[in-house]
Scaffold this motif. Structure first.
Motif, PDB file in Angstrom:
ATOM      1  N   ARG A  73      29.090  79.210  77.157  1.00  0.00           N
ATOM      2  CA  ARG A  73      29.186  78.833  75.489  1.00  0.00           C
ATOM      3  C   ARG A  73      30.598  79.408  75.007  1.00  0.00           C
ATOM      4  O   ARG A  73      30.985  78.627  74.275  1.00  0.00           O
ATOM      5  CB  ARG A  73      28.117  79.488  74.700  1.00  0.00           C
ATOM      6  CG  ARG A  73      26.639  78.855  75.264  1.00  0.00           C
ATOM      7  CD  ARG A  73      25.779  79.614  74.338  1.00  0.00           C
ATOM      8  NE  ARG A  73      24.080  78.921  74.464  1.00  0.00           N
ATOM      9  CZ  ARG A  73      23.324  79.721  75.009  1.00  0.00           C
ATOM     10  NH1 ARG A  73      23.134  80.891  75.132  1.00  0.00           N
ATOM     11  NH2 ARG A  73      22.160  79.065  75.158  1.00  0.00           N
ATOM     12  N   LEU A  74      31.028  80.797  75.380  1.00  0.00           N
ATOM     13  CA  LEU A  74      32.289  81.069  74.891  1.00  0.00           C
ATOM     14  C   LEU A  74      33.538  80.069  75.671  1.00  0.00           C
ATOM     15  O   LEU A  74      34.335  79.680  74.876  1.00  0.00           O
ATOM     16  CB  LEU A  74      32.478  82.519  75.542  1.00  0.00           C
ATOM     17  CG  LEU A  74      33.943  83.065  75.403  1.00  0.00           C
ATOM     18  CD1 LEU A  74      34.072  83.201  73.742  1.00  0.00           C
ATOM     19  CD2 LEU A  74      34.029  84.456  75.851  1.00  0.00           C
ATOM     20  N   ALA A  75      33.170  79.867  76.873  1.00  0.00           N
ATOM     21  CA  ALA A  75      34.355  78.697  77.179  1.00  0.00           C
ATOM     22  C   ALA A  75      34.309  77.516  76.247  1.00  0.00           C
ATOM     23  O   ALA A  75      35.388  76.923  75.956  1.00  0.00           O
ATOM     24  CB  ALA A  75      34.046  78.527  78.640  1.00  0.00           C
ATOM     25  N   ASP A  76      33.064  77.050  75.958  1.00  0.00           N
ATOM     26  CA  ASP A  76      33.090  75.722  75.228  1.00  0.00           C
ATOM     27  C   ASP A  76      33.520  76.215  73.676  1.00  0.00           C
ATOM     28  O   ASP A  76      34.281  75.255  73.383  1.00  0.00           O
ATOM     29  CB  ASP A  76      31.676  75.270  75.026  1.00  0.00           C
ATOM     30  CG  ASP A  76      30.756  74.705  76.230  1.00  0.00           C
ATOM     31  OD1 ASP A  76      31.569  74.363  77.027  1.00  0.00           O
ATOM     32  OD2 ASP A  76      29.565  74.768  76.400  1.00  0.00           O
ATOM     33  N   ALA A  77      33.314  77.116  73.414  1.00  0.00           N
ATOM     34  CA  ALA A  77      33.986  77.560  71.880  1.00  0.00           C
ATOM     35  C   ALA A  77      35.476  77.721  72.034  1.00  0.00           C
ATOM     36  O   ALA A  77      36.136  77.212  71.188  1.00  0.00           O
ATOM     37  CB  ALA A  77      33.442  78.961  71.449  1.00  0.00           C
ATOM     38  N   ILE A  78      35.957  78.095  73.366  1.00  0.00           N
ATOM     39  CA  ILE A  78      37.286  78.423  73.496  1.00  0.00           C
ATOM     40  C   ILE A  78      37.962  76.708  73.636  1.00  0.00           C
ATOM     41  O   ILE A  78      39.003  76.592  72.954  1.00  0.00           O
ATOM     42  CB  ILE A  78      37.837  78.889  74.574  1.00  0.00           C
ATOM     43  CG1 ILE A  78      37.514  80.564  74.362  1.00  0.00           C
ATOM     44  CG2 ILE A  78      39.118  78.962  75.075  1.00  0.00           C
ATOM     45  CD1 ILE A  78      37.425  81.371  75.635  1.00  0.00           C
TER      46      ILE A  78
END
Length: 86
Positions: A73-78
Motif C-alpha cells: 500500500r505504501l508503494a502504491d501511495a508513493i
C-alpha cells in the motif's frame, strides 16, 4: 543493512521511483517470508508441535503477511504521488 544505511543517508540522492521499487521489493520479501513461515507452521503441526510453538509461528506468519500488504500500500501511495507530481 547496507541498503538501510544508504536510504537513511541524506547525502545520497534517491528518486521517488527508486523508493517505490525498494518498497515493492520489501513487500515481496516480507510476503515470501510469510509464506515460508506458514509452511514451517504446517510442518510443526504435522510433526506434533501443536501448541505454543506452532501458534507463535502462525501468529508471526499473519503479522508478516499484514506488514507485506502495508508495504505494498505504501508503494502504491508513493507511485500515486509520483504520478501527481509528473
Amino acid at each position: 543493512m547496507a541498503l538501510g544505511e544508504r536510504l537513511r543517508d541524506p547525502g545520497v540522492a534517491h528518486s521517488v521511483e527508486e523508493i517505490e521499487k525498494v518498497m515493492r521489493g520489501f513487500s515481496l520479501t516480507v510476503e515470501g517470508m510469510s509464506g515460508g513461515l506458514s509452511g514451517v507452521t504446517e510442518w510443526l503441526r504435522a510433526a506434533g508441535h501443536v501448541g505454543p510453538l506452532s501458534g507463535h509461528a502462525s501468529v508471526m506468519s499473519e503479522r508478516l503477511s499484514h506488514i507485506g500488504k502495508e508495504l505494498s500500500r505504501l508503494a502504491d501511495a508513493i507511485e500515486q504521488a509520483q504520478q501527481r507530481a509528473s
